[in-house]
Design a protein around this motif. Structure first.
Motif, PDB file in Angstrom:
ATOM      1  N   ILE A  25       0.836  -1.207   0.000  1.00  0.00           N
ATOM      2  CA  ILE A  25       0.000   0.000   0.000  1.00  0.00           C
ATOM      3  C   ILE A  25       0.869   1.254   0.000  1.00  0.00           C
ATOM      4  O   ILE A  25       0.572   2.230  -0.698  1.00  0.00           O
ATOM      5  N   ARG A  26       1.959   1.212   0.763  1.00  0.00           N
ATOM      6  CA  ARG A  26       2.855   2.377   0.794  1.00  0.00           C
ATOM      7  C   ARG A  26       3.454   2.649  -0.583  1.00  0.00           C
ATOM      8  O   ARG A  26       3.570   3.801  -1.005  1.00  0.00           O
ATOM      9  N   LEU A  27       3.819   1.593  -1.310  1.00  0.00           N
ATOM     10  CA  LEU A  27       4.331   1.771  -2.666  1.00  0.00           C
ATOM     11  C   LEU A  27       3.270   2.350  -3.588  1.00  0.00           C
ATOM     12  O   LEU A  27       3.563   3.219  -4.411  1.00  0.00           O
ATOM     13  N   LEU A  28       2.050   1.870  -3.468  1.00  0.00           N
ATOM     14  CA  LEU A  28       0.982   2.366  -4.336  1.00  0.00           C
ATOM     15  C   LEU A  28       0.636   3.820  -4.025  1.00  0.00           C
ATOM     16  O   LEU A  28       0.316   4.596  -4.934  1.00  0.00           O
ATOM     17  N   VAL A  29       0.707   4.206  -2.756  1.00  0.00           N
ATOM     18  CA  VAL A  29       0.338   5.576  -2.372  1.00  0.00           C
ATOM     19  C   VAL A  29       1.465   6.563  -2.657  1.00  0.00           C
ATOM     20  O   VAL A  29       1.249   7.598  -3.287  1.00  0.00           O
ATOM     21  N   THR A  30       2.681   6.251  -2.198  1.00  0.00           N
ATOM     22  CA  THR A  30       3.786   7.206  -2.352  1.00  0.00           C
ATOM     23  C   THR A  30       4.441   7.142  -3.718  1.00  0.00           C
ATOM     24  O   THR A  30       5.043   8.121  -4.147  1.00  0.00           O
ATOM     25  N   GLN A  31       4.351   6.018  -4.384  1.00  0.00           N
ATOM     26  CA  GLN A  31       4.972   5.777  -5.678  1.00  0.00           C
ATOM     27  C   GLN A  31       6.458   6.120  -5.661  1.00  0.00           C
ATOM     28  O   GLN A  31       7.011   6.690  -6.589  1.00  0.00           O
ATOM     29  N   ASP A  32       7.125   5.722  -4.569  1.00  0.00           N
ATOM     30  CA  ASP A  32       8.553   5.942  -4.389  1.00  0.00           C
ATOM     31  C   ASP A  32       9.267   4.609  -4.537  1.00  0.00           C
ATOM     32  O   ASP A  32       9.301   3.806  -3.613  1.00  0.00           O
ATOM     33  N   ALA A  33       9.861   4.379  -5.701  1.00  0.00           N
ATOM     34  CA  ALA A  33      10.519   3.103  -5.976  1.00  0.00           C
ATOM     35  C   ALA A  33      11.779   2.917  -5.138  1.00  0.00           C
ATOM     36  O   ALA A  33      12.234   1.792  -4.954  1.00  0.00           O
ATOM     37  N   ALA A  34      12.331   3.990  -4.616  1.00  0.00           N
ATOM     38  CA  ALA A  34      13.529   3.885  -3.775  1.00  0.00           C
ATOM     39  C   ALA A  34      13.229   3.125  -2.483  1.00  0.00           C
ATOM     40  O   ALA A  34      14.146   2.614  -1.841  1.00  0.00           O
ATOM     41  N   LEU A  35      11.971   3.015  -2.125  1.00  0.00           N
ATOM     42  CA  LEU A  35      11.570   2.253  -0.939  1.00  0.00           C
ATOM     43  C   LEU A  35      11.996   0.789  -1.051  1.00  0.00           C
ATOM     44  O   LEU A  35      12.415   0.193  -0.071  1.00  0.00           O
ATOM     45  N   ILE A  36      11.939   0.233  -2.244  1.00  0.00           N
ATOM     46  CA  ILE A  36      12.302  -1.162  -2.428  1.00  0.00           C
ATOM     47  C   ILE A  36      13.615  -1.336  -3.179  1.00  0.00           C
ATOM     48  O   ILE A  36      14.216  -2.394  -3.119  1.00  0.00           O
ATOM     49  N   ARG A  37      14.071  -0.322  -3.872  1.00  0.00           N
ATOM     50  CA  ARG A  37      15.295  -0.438  -4.654  1.00  0.00           C
ATOM     51  C   ARG A  37      16.519   0.108  -3.942  1.00  0.00           C
ATOM     52  O   ARG A  37      17.621  -0.298  -4.226  1.00  0.00           O
ATOM     53  N   GLY A  38      16.353   1.051  -3.063  1.00  0.00           N
ATOM     54  CA  GLY A  38      17.496   1.737  -2.471  1.00  0.00           C
ATOM     55  C   GLY A  38      17.820   2.990  -3.267  1.00  0.00           C
ATOM     56  O   GLY A  38      17.391   3.154  -4.415  1.00  0.00           O
ATOM     57  N   ARG A  39      18.552   3.873  -2.687  1.00  0.00           N
ATOM     58  CA  ARG A  39      18.859   5.160  -3.336  1.00  0.00           C
ATOM     59  C   ARG A  39      20.025   5.081  -4.316  1.00  0.00           C
ATOM     60  O   ARG A  39      20.177   5.937  -5.173  1.00  0.00           O
ATOM     61  N   ASP A  40      20.882   4.075  -4.218  1.00  0.00           N
ATOM     62  CA  ASP A  40      22.086   4.020  -5.032  1.00  0.00           C
ATOM     63  C   ASP A  40      21.950   3.201  -6.311  1.00  0.00           C
ATOM     64  O   ASP A  40      22.934   2.920  -6.968  1.00  0.00           O
ATOM     65  N   LYS A  41      20.755   2.840  -6.692  1.00  0.00           N
ATOM     66  CA  LYS A  41      20.534   2.044  -7.907  1.00  0.00           C
ATOM     67  C   LYS A  41      20.429   2.952  -9.131  1.00  0.00           C
ATOM     68  O   LYS A  41      20.235   4.158  -9.022  1.00  0.00           O
ATOM     69  N   LYS A  42      20.531   2.308 -10.305  1.00  0.00           N
ATOM     70  CA  LYS A  42      20.390   3.052 -11.552  1.00  0.00           C
ATOM     71  C   LYS A  42      18.984   3.647 -11.661  1.00  0.00           C
ATOM     72  O   LYS A  42      18.034   3.095 -11.109  1.00  0.00           O
TER      73      LYS A  42
END
Length: 103
Positions: A25-42
């Motif tokens: 739900i947090r991913l769907l609401v915030t739409q922040d992919a860094a939540l699951i990918r991390g900040r240092d990814k491509k």
């Protein structure tokens, strides 16, 4: 069946269900992919679509965990088989998601 027996048998799967629901739900609401990918990814091609797809996949795993919890009271082999199947489907879906949106 007493409530303490139910809590002992279903406690951990229900906790996993709650965590999956929270992150999905947090991913769907915030739409922040860094939540699951991390900040240092491509960077991604479309971060919002990736977060939406990832949220749906995580919600699917949560629903599979809830179904596994119910099945564990009926037949433990069916419950384990169902969860293994859900994890395989989630892995395939996540790989397709990553291939589609990663540069």
């Amino acid at each position: 069946m007493k409530i303490d027996v139910i809590i002992q048998q279903a406690g951990l799967p229900l906790l996993i269900f709650a965590v999956c629901m929270y992150y999905g739900i947090r991913l769907l609401v915030t739409q922040d992919a860094a939540l699951i990918r991390g900040r240092d990814k491509k960077p991604l091609k479309d971060e919002k679509a990736y977060a939406r797809g990832g949220g749906i996949i995580i919600l699917f795993l949560g629903a599979g965990t809830l179904l596994m919890t119910v099945l564990s009271f009926v037949n433990i082999y069916a419950a384990v088989g169902e969860l293994v199947l859900c994890i395989i489907i989630m892995g395939i879906a996540w790989k397709r998601l990553a291939d589609r949106y990663e540069k």
